[in-house]
Scaffold this motif. Structure first.
Motif, PDB file in Angstrom:
ATOM      1  N   VAL A  60      19.400  81.570 136.145  1.00 46.72           N
ATOM      2  CA  VAL A  60      18.513  80.953 135.457  1.00 46.72           C
ATOM      3  C   VAL A  60      18.059  80.442 134.526  1.00 46.72           C
ATOM      4  O   VAL A  60      17.715  79.683 133.727  1.00 46.72           O
ATOM      5  CB  VAL A  60      17.209  82.162 135.949  1.00 46.72           C
ATOM      6  N   SER A  61      19.240  80.675 133.148  1.00 45.40           N
ATOM      7  CA  SER A  61      20.204  79.746 132.691  1.00 45.40           C
ATOM      8  C   SER A  61      20.203  78.951 132.214  1.00 45.40           C
ATOM      9  O   SER A  61      20.872  78.596 132.679  1.00 45.40           O
ATOM     10  CB  SER A  61      20.133  81.009 131.365  1.00 45.40           C
ATOM     11  N   VAL A  62      18.993  77.655 132.571  1.00 48.70           N
ATOM     12  CA  VAL A  62      19.884  75.860 132.481  1.00 48.70           C
ATOM     13  C   VAL A  62      19.835  75.799 131.074  1.00 48.70           C
ATOM     14  O   VAL A  62      19.681  75.638 130.449  1.00 48.70           O
ATOM     15  CB  VAL A  62      19.402  75.211 133.391  1.00 48.70           C
ATOM     16  N   ASN A  63      21.548  75.093 130.552  1.00 47.49           N
ATOM     17  CA  ASN A  63      21.419  74.342 129.599  1.00 47.49           C
ATOM     18  C   ASN A  63      21.414  73.048 129.604  1.00 47.49           C
ATOM     19  O   ASN A  63      21.729  72.622 128.281  1.00 47.49           O
ATOM     20  CB  ASN A  63      23.037  74.774 129.172  1.00 47.49           C
ATOM     21  N   ASP A  64      21.604  72.564 131.071  1.00 49.44           N
ATOM     22  CA  ASP A  64      21.937  70.902 131.064  1.00 49.44           C
ATOM     23  C   ASP A  64      21.595  70.462 132.578  1.00 49.44           C
ATOM     24  O   ASP A  64      22.311  71.024 133.201  1.00 49.44           O
ATOM     25  CB  ASP A  64      23.149  70.526 130.124  1.00 49.44           C
ATOM     26  N   LEU A  65      21.016  69.239 132.207  1.00 52.43           N
ATOM     27  CA  LEU A  65      20.908  68.464 133.740  1.00 52.43           C
ATOM     28  C   LEU A  65      21.653  66.862 133.350  1.00 52.43           C
ATOM     29  O   LEU A  65      21.726  65.997 132.739  1.00 52.43           O
ATOM     30  CB  LEU A  65      19.948  69.009 134.106  1.00 52.43           C
ATOM     31  N   GLY A  82      22.864  60.099 143.524  1.00 49.29           N
ATOM     32  CA  GLY A  82      21.960  60.872 143.062  1.00 49.29           C
ATOM     33  C   GLY A  82      21.976  62.332 143.455  1.00 49.29           C
ATOM     34  O   GLY A  82      21.091  63.414 143.108  1.00 49.29           O
ATOM     35  N   PHE A  83      23.220  63.016 143.457  1.00 49.62           N
ATOM     36  CA  PHE A  83      23.154  64.478 143.024  1.00 49.62           C
ATOM     37  C   PHE A  83      22.765  64.919 141.609  1.00 49.62           C
ATOM     38  O   PHE A  83      23.035  64.280 140.492  1.00 49.62           O
ATOM     39  CB  PHE A  83      25.082  65.182 143.335  1.00 49.62           C
ATOM     40  N   LEU A  84      22.074  66.257 142.137  1.00 46.36           N
ATOM     41  CA  LEU A  84      21.521  66.545 140.258  1.00 46.36           C
ATOM     42  C   LEU A  84      22.855  68.392 140.377  1.00 46.36           C
ATOM     43  O   LEU A  84      22.836  68.668 140.963  1.00 46.36           O
ATOM     44  CB  LEU A  84      20.838  67.075 140.232  1.00 46.36           C
ATOM     45  N   TRP A  85      23.279  67.984 139.360  1.00 47.55           N
ATOM     46  CA  TRP A  85      23.927  69.101 138.734  1.00 47.55           C
ATOM     47  C   TRP A  85      23.700  69.863 136.851  1.00 47.55           C
ATOM     48  O   TRP A  85      22.865  69.305 136.818  1.00 47.55           O
ATOM     49  CB  TRP A  85      25.291  68.701 137.771  1.00 47.55           C
ATOM     50  N   ILE A  86      24.057  71.317 137.125  1.00 49.79           N
ATOM     51  CA  ILE A  86      23.108  71.850 136.535  1.00 49.79           C
ATOM     52  C   ILE A  86      23.871  72.824 136.177  1.00 49.79           C
ATOM     53  O   ILE A  86      24.607  73.696 136.212  1.00 49.79           O
ATOM     54  CB  ILE A  86      22.117  72.880 137.261  1.00 49.79           C
ATOM     55  N   ALA A  87      24.108  73.049 134.811  1.00 49.46           N
ATOM     56  CA  ALA A  87      24.755  73.624 133.888  1.00 49.46           C
ATOM     57  C   ALA A  87      23.993  75.147 133.321  1.00 49.46           C
ATOM     58  O   ALA A  87      22.886  74.974 133.056  1.00 49.46           O
ATOM     59  CB  ALA A  87      25.331  72.999 132.761  1.00 49.46           C
ATOM     60  N   ASN A 144      27.979  74.438 129.242  1.00 52.42           N
ATOM     61  CA  ASN A 144      27.441  74.190 127.824  1.00 52.42           C
ATOM     62  C   ASN A 144      26.437  73.026 128.505  1.00 52.42           C
ATOM     63  O   ASN A 144      25.348  72.576 127.624  1.00 52.42           O
ATOM     64  CB  ASN A 144      27.161  74.023 126.437  1.00 52.42           C
ATOM     65  N   ILE A 145      27.456  71.996 128.503  1.00 47.36           N
ATOM     66  CA  ILE A 145      26.893  69.660 127.929  1.00 47.36           C
ATOM     67  C   ILE A 145      27.673  69.177 129.720  1.00 47.36           C
ATOM     68  O   ILE A 145      29.474  69.593 129.685  1.00 47.36           O
ATOM     69  CB  ILE A 145      26.985  70.035 126.864  1.00 47.36           C
ATOM     70  N   LEU A 146      27.023  68.514 129.894  1.00 49.64           N
ATOM     71  CA  LEU A 146      27.725  67.151 130.863  1.00 49.64           C
ATOM     72  C   LEU A 146      27.806  66.611 130.466  1.00 49.64           C
ATOM     73  O   LEU A 146      27.049  65.369 129.801  1.00 49.64           O
ATOM     74  CB  LEU A 146      26.971  67.637 132.460  1.00 49.64           C
ATOM     75  N   LEU A 147      28.788  65.405 131.311  1.00 44.79           N
ATOM     76  CA  LEU A 147      28.656  63.428 130.850  1.00 44.79           C
ATOM     77  C   LEU A 147      29.453  63.283 131.946  1.00 44.79           C
ATOM     78  O   LEU A 147      30.403  63.596 132.472  1.00 44.79           O
ATOM     79  CB  LEU A 147      29.605  63.864 129.449  1.00 44.79           C
ATOM     80  N   TRP A 206      32.255  64.987 133.139  1.00 47.25           N
ATOM     81  CA  TRP A 206      33.301  66.255 132.084  1.00 47.25           C
ATOM     82  C   TRP A 206      32.347  67.557 131.894  1.00 47.25           C
ATOM     83  O   TRP A 206      30.932  66.876 131.254  1.00 47.25           O
ATOM     84  CB  TRP A 206      33.553  65.542 131.083  1.00 47.25           C
ATOM     85  N   ILE A 207      32.606  68.435 131.803  1.00 42.75           N
ATOM     86  CA  ILE A 207      32.270  69.498 131.554  1.00 42.75           C
ATOM     87  C   ILE A 207      32.528  70.461 130.276  1.00 42.75           C
ATOM     88  O   ILE A 207      33.789  70.683 129.996  1.00 42.75           O
ATOM     89  CB  ILE A 207      32.185  70.701 133.188  1.00 42.75           C
ATOM     90  N   GLY A 208      32.051  70.372 129.519  1.00 47.13           N
ATOM     91  CA  GLY A 208      32.336  71.407 128.301  1.00 47.13           C
ATOM     92  C   GLY A 208      31.557  72.829 128.630  1.00 47.13           C
ATOM     93  O   GLY A 208      30.149  73.066 128.983  1.00 47.13           O
ATOM     94  N   THR A 209      32.495  74.020 128.267  1.00 43.98           N
ATOM     95  CA  THR A 209      31.822  75.035 128.161  1.00 43.98           C
ATOM     96  C   THR A 209      31.966  75.891 127.424  1.00 43.98           C
ATOM     97  O   THR A 209      32.419  75.123 125.455  1.00 43.98           O
ATOM     98  CB  THR A 209      34.053  75.646 129.381  1.00 43.98           C
ATOM     99  N   ASN A 210      31.504  77.051 127.219  1.00 45.78           N
ATOM    100  CA  ASN A 210      31.230  77.957 125.679  1.00 45.78           C
ATOM    101  C   ASN A 210      32.691  78.373 125.709  1.00 45.78           C
ATOM    102  O   ASN A 210      32.204  80.106 126.638  1.00 45.78           O
ATOM    103  CB  ASN A 210      29.595  78.868 126.098  1.00 45.78           C
ATOM    104  N   GLY A 211      32.994  78.400 125.477  1.00 46.49           N
ATOM    105  CA  GLY A 211      34.482  79.591 124.890  1.00 46.49           C
ATOM    106  C   GLY A 211      36.192  79.396 126.070  1.00 46.49           C
ATOM    107  O   GLY A 211      36.716  79.984 125.861  1.00 46.49           O
TER     108      GLY A 211
END
Length: 274
Positions: free
Chosen positions: A54-59, A65-70, A102-105, A113-118
């Motif tokens: 439930v902790s969403v960091n980026d959308l 049209g797909f929604l990606w949830i980090a 953490n973040i998406l592009l 592109w998917i940036g992770t934490n660590g």
């Protein structure tokens, strides 16, 4: 100083700085607006509905049209009805390198592109429905926290790392990426490529740099301005750069090179003080 014309930009920036987003925002992506008087239906999604965390960091909404949830426990793809999860597997190298995203592009080739934490940088290949890991620098590091992502007009991918600065990934004809490293001793925590072609880079010490993503010499520029605490996000108007950081929201007058602090406690338009 007239801040009235920048109100919408200010609050858009403030929203982008929230670490945890309320998931009812999904409805804004999933349901089109056909008329102004149409009644909105707001629905919350939880673990019981299929969301992995439930902790969403980026959308990010992709070209299809797909929604990606980090989230803090994997990457979720939402088609308006069902969730599909992408997570790390120690037995499969074509999965996420780590579950805290953490973040998406998305780039023009529909790579996400998917940036992770660590656990470094990844990208999602929609043609094969797999995730590929992208080690950074000569050390081929996959233990970094990716704090910022951007893409310039030549389709170079820019990656801000908390331990090795700023990386440029230049696409080659053989579908690989030639890497170049800038600010290697900085903890890059935010970057923003504006509609005017400049790239603003912020670090954990509150330093803000103004660069040209297509001119390597510009990365030798001195610090453009200093703010209080770690830089979190940028937003650019015609005259001002808005900088969100641990010390508050700063407004930088690009023409006059003066910086002001936005006072959220005031309701009038003259709420910035030098």
């Amino acid at each position: 100083m007239n801040t009235g014309n920048n109100t919408s930009g200010i609050y858009r920036l403030v929203r982008s700085c929230c670490a945890v987003l309320s998931f009812f925002l999904l409805m804004l992506f999933s349901y089109p607006i056909y008329a102004q008087d149409q009644e909105f239906r707001i629905k919350s999604f939880s673990l019981e509905d299929g969301l992995s965390q439930v902790s969403v960091n980026d959308l990010l909404q992709d070209y299809h049209g797909f929604l990606w949830i980090a989230t803090a426990d994997g990457l979720n793809r939402f088609d308006g009805k069902d969730f599909k999860h992408y997570k790390y597997s120690h037995t499969d190298s074509l999965t996420l390198s780590g579950n805290f995203v953490n973040i998406l592009l998305e780039d023009k080739n529909e790579k996400i592109w998917i940036g992770t934490n660590g656990n470094g940088l990844n990208y999602y290949d929609s043609n094969q429905d797999i995730i590929k890991r992208v080690p950074l620098g000569q050390e081929k590091n996959m233990t970094e926290s990716i704090m910022a992502l951007g893409i310039d007009e030549e389709e170079n991918i820019w990656v801000g790392s908390n331990s090795s600065g700023l990386h440029r990934l230049k696409p080659s004809k053989d579908h690989t990426y030639k890497q170049c490293n800038f600010f290697p001793d900085k903890e890059v925590t935010a970057l923003f490529i504006s509609q005017y072609g400049e790239m603003w880079v912020g670090d954990s010490d509150g330093n803000v740099y103004k660069t040209d993503p297509l001119d390597e010499e510009s990365f030798e520029n001195e610090v453009e301005l200093k703010v209080d605490g770690q830089v979190r996000a940028f937003y650019r108007t015609e005259q001002y750069l808005l900088v969100a950081c641990d010390g508050g929201l700063f407004l930088y007058d690009i023409r006059d090179k003066q910086v002001a602090v936005f006072d959220f406690g005031k309701t009038d338009t003259q709420s910035a003080k030098y």
